[in-house]
Design a protein around this motif. Structure first.
Motif, short mmCIF file in Angstrom:
data_model
loop_
_atom_site.label_atom_id
_atom_site.label_comp_id
_atom_site.label_asym_id
_atom_site.label_seq_id
_atom_site.Cartn_x
_atom_site.Cartn_y
_atom_site.Cartn_z
N GLN A 148 0.44 -1.11 0.21
CA GLN A 148 0.11 0.07 0.19
C GLN A 148 0.68 1.75 -0.24
N TYR A 149 2.39 1.45 -0.57
CA TYR A 149 2.87 2.05 -0.73
C TYR A 149 3.40 2.88 -2.04
N PRO A 150 3.80 3.71 -2.25
CA PRO A 150 4.35 4.75 -3.39
C PRO A 150 5.72 3.76 -3.59
N PRO A 151 6.16 4.29 -4.78
CA PRO A 151 7.02 3.02 -5.01
C PRO A 151 8.50 3.31 -4.44
N LEU B 153 13.00 1.55 -2.10
CA LEU B 153 14.40 1.60 -1.56
C LEU B 153 14.14 0.91 -0.20
N VAL B 154 13.85 1.33 0.61
CA VAL B 154 13.38 1.00 2.04
C VAL B 154 13.91 -0.95 1.82
N ILE B 155 12.62 -0.80 1.50
CA ILE B 155 12.50 -2.33 1.91
C ILE B 155 14.00 -3.45 1.23
N LEU B 156 14.81 -2.83 0.41
CA LEU B 156 15.78 -3.53 -0.58
C LEU B 156 16.98 -3.44 0.12
N LEU B 157 16.89 -2.22 1.35
CA LEU B 157 17.90 -1.40 1.77
C LEU B 157 18.79 -2.56 3.29
N PRO B 158 18.30 -3.38 3.51
CA PRO B 158 18.32 -4.16 4.15
C PRO B 158 19.40 -5.96 3.86
N VAL C 13 8.46 7.74 -0.21
CA VAL C 13 8.11 6.72 0.54
C VAL C 13 7.36 6.60 0.82
N LYS C 14 6.12 7.68 1.59
CA LYS C 14 5.69 6.94 2.51
C LYS C 14 4.54 8.60 2.13
N VAL C 15 4.66 9.12 1.68
CA VAL C 15 3.93 9.81 0.99
C VAL C 15 3.81 11.50 2.17
N TRP C 16 3.35 11.21 3.27
CA TRP C 16 3.28 12.26 4.78
C TRP C 16 4.37 13.27 5.13
N PRO C 17 5.35 12.48 4.91
CA PRO C 17 6.53 13.90 4.89
C PRO C 17 6.86 15.50 4.20
N LEU C 18 5.92 14.99 3.03
CA LEU C 18 5.16 16.39 2.19
C LEU C 18 4.14 17.10 3.01
N GLY D 281 4.94 -2.01 -12.02
CA GLY D 281 3.59 -2.28 -11.41
C GLY D 281 3.98 -1.28 -9.90
N ALA D 282 4.99 -0.07 -10.50
CA ALA D 282 5.27 1.21 -9.63
C ALA D 282 3.73 1.77 -8.73
N PHE D 283 3.06 2.20 -9.50
CA PHE D 283 1.88 2.71 -8.68
C PHE D 283 -0.20 1.70 -8.82
N GLY D 284 0.86 0.53 -9.04
CA GLY D 284 -0.75 -0.59 -8.31
C GLY D 284 -1.73 -0.31 -7.77
N PHE D 285 -0.55 0.01 -6.95
CA PHE D 285 -1.43 0.01 -5.05
C PHE D 285 -2.35 1.14 -5.22
N LEU D 286 -2.26 2.28 -6.27
CA LEU D 286 -3.66 3.20 -6.21
C LEU D 286 -4.65 2.24 -5.95
N ALA D 287 -4.88 1.17 -7.35
CA ALA D 287 -5.85 0.99 -6.98
C ALA D 287 -6.69 0.08 -6.31
N PHE D 288 -6.37 -0.21 -5.35
CA PHE D 288 -6.73 -0.58 -4.17
C PHE D 288 -6.94 0.27 -2.62
N GLN D 289 -7.20 1.44 -2.16
CA GLN D 289 -7.08 2.24 -2.04
C GLN D 289 -8.92 3.03 -2.09
N LYS D 290 -9.36 2.14 -3.26
CA LYS D 290 -10.88 3.11 -3.51
C LYS D 290 -11.84 1.88 -2.71
N ASP D 291 -11.19 0.72 -2.19
CA ASP D 291 -12.07 -0.50 -1.86
C ASP D 291 -11.75 -0.82 -0.55
N ARG D 292 -11.33 0.69 0.69
CA ARG D 292 -11.12 -0.25 1.82
C ARG D 292 -11.85 0.31 2.66
#
Length: 451
Positions: free
Chosen positions: A80-83, A87-92, A182-187, A223-234
């Motif tokens: 459910q995250y921006p693309p 980078l964070v998931i790959l970092l470890p 990474v997660k929108v809210w810092p903006l 599929g960078a922005f595929g997560f947007l399709a999931f938001q409307k059905d939450r």
């Protein structure tokens, strides 16, 4: 307006001799509390509520395997995250240990870096170490869960961006833009920047960073922005403010919906959910319209105004959201800590309410989470108190932000002074504009809106 030069004695380098006791106490508290978190995470101490590491070794690690193939997990509704989150998931994977251990190490580094930045800022003239204490004490109140979510990393990035905005607006905008992808809210931290050159620099760099990083990831992976399709059905997440009426109706036997895992979180589905969702969305829109009204009508600013506005905006975003996951509290802790680095902040009581909400969050998740899912009265009471604290903090934050920027400071009575003695010549060495600008704000000098 001519600014007084910021001498070296006003910097942290010239003030390190004074707060050695406070620095030692901060360091000892950080080490002690983080040691307890590590012992809880590794199972040496029994963690209340059971294992909270599953998100890392099961969900994040599975995403890591998919991302390594050059595609986003766009067919996984839990993504459910921006693309930029990739980078964070790959970092470890860059570290030599297991994925779980590497993730903990990265969280520990981010935690320590955030504390160090707050300490460094707090040592400057006109600043305070209260923000560092907020971070050092607040983070462990959320329990070991906080080292098992990547929100800690995003918060540290946003914290660094906010702290940089006054002296280096371009750097601050870049960091907030990176956090945003990474997660929108810092903006949201940019809403309080004073109009003029500094806003143009920070907003431009934030937008350029978010767009460029997002474009590069979208161009290189599927599929960078595929997560947007999931938001409307939450639905309505069980810990959100909007879930409380449904919980109460369920306890009273008046709601026959169901609680189930939906798009990666336990949500309430059934009667009245769509109505509650629309009400929450309307609350978000009204809240941001009020923030825009505040921005265009604010008459007075100081060094704390930008940070205070960031905290108020984030509170509006969290309280009116259909989802309040426990890790969202670390966002609030981080931005509140930035506010508290300035002695003149209007958000001190708001920060206290956020701090009080943290142990209640730990109590409802993970300690009583099964009872929350079943809408048991005691657990819903704890959850209701936590959400009431957040709602109160939001209203109080808005009121105090509005009042702190309403009118110019009253002028002192006119006093006729004798002819002043000749002043010694000003130092010839240059002063960095960012330092002078910050000190000007900290001294309480108001500027025209166009500056």
């Amino acid at each position: 307006m001519e600014l007084a030069p910021a001498t070296e004695s006003g910097t942290s380098r010239g003030r390190l001799g004074r707060p050695l006791g406070a620095l030692a106490a901060l360091g000892a508290t950080w080490v002690a509390t983080r040691t307890v978190l590590v012992l809880l995470m590794t199972g040496v101490l029994k963690s209340p509520g059971g294992d909270v590491t599953a998100d890392v070794w099961m969900i994040y690690h599975a995403w890591y395997g998919v991302l390594q193939t050059g595609t986003f997990p766009f067919d996984d509704v839990t993504w459910q995250y921006p693309p930029g989150a990739a980078l964070v998931i790959l970092l470890p994977g860059l570290l030599p240990w297991s994925y779980l251990t590497s993730f903990w190490v990265i969280c520990g580094i981010a935690d320590a870096a955030a504390a160090a930045l707050l300490v460094r800022t707090g040592l400057r003239r006109g600043r305070a170490l209260t923000g560092a204490w907020m971070w050092v004490v607040g983070v462990p109140l959320l329990g070991p869960m906080i080292y098992n979510r990547f929100d800690l990393l995003v918060t540290a990035l946003a914290l660094a961006g906010l702290l940089a905005l006054i002296r280096r607006p371009a750097v601050g905008g870049l960091l907030l833009g990176l956090g945003g992808i990474v997660k929108v809210w810092p903006l949201l931290g940019l809403i309080g920047t004073p109009s003029g050159r500094r806003t143009r620099r920070s907003w431009t760099l934030a937008a350029a960073t978010a767009v460029s990083v997002g474009f590069l990831l979208a161009a290189g992976m599927n599929g960078a922005f595929g997560f947007l399709a999931f938001q409307k059905d939450r639905g309505i997440e069980v810990e959100s403010v909007g879930a409380l009426p449904l919980h109460l109706a369920r306890i009273a036997g008046g709601w026959n919906g169901r609680v189930t895992m939906n798009y990666g979180s336990p949500e309430m589905l059934g009667p009245w959910v769509s109505v509650v969702s629309k009400v929450m969305m309307a609350g978000t829109v009204l809240g941001f319209l009020w923030l825009l009204l505040w921005r265009f009508t604010a008459r007075r600013r100081n060094a704390a105004t930008m940070y205070d506005a960031a905290l108020c905006t984030l509170l509006v975003f969290v309280v009116t959201s259909r989802v309040i996951s426990p890790q969202y509290l670390v966002w609030l802790i981080g931005v509140a800590a930035v506010c508290l680095t300035v002695r003149g902040t209007s958000q001190r009581p708001v920060a206290l309410l956020i701090l009080l909400a943290c142990p209640l969050t730990l109590l409802e998740f993970p300690t009583m989470f099964t009872q929350v899912l079943n809408s048991e009265p005691l657990a819903i009471t704890v959850l209701g108190l936590r959400n009431l604290l957040l709602l109160t903090a939001t209203v109080l934050s808005a009121i105090r932000l509005w009042r702190s920027t309403r009118a110019a400071a009253p002028l002192p009575p006119t006093v006729v002074l004798s002819e002043p003695a000749a002043l010694p010549p000003a130092p010839a060495y240059p002063v960095r504009p960012g330092i002078a600008y910050e000190q000007d704000l900290l001294d309480g000098i108001d500027h025209p809106a166009g500056r």
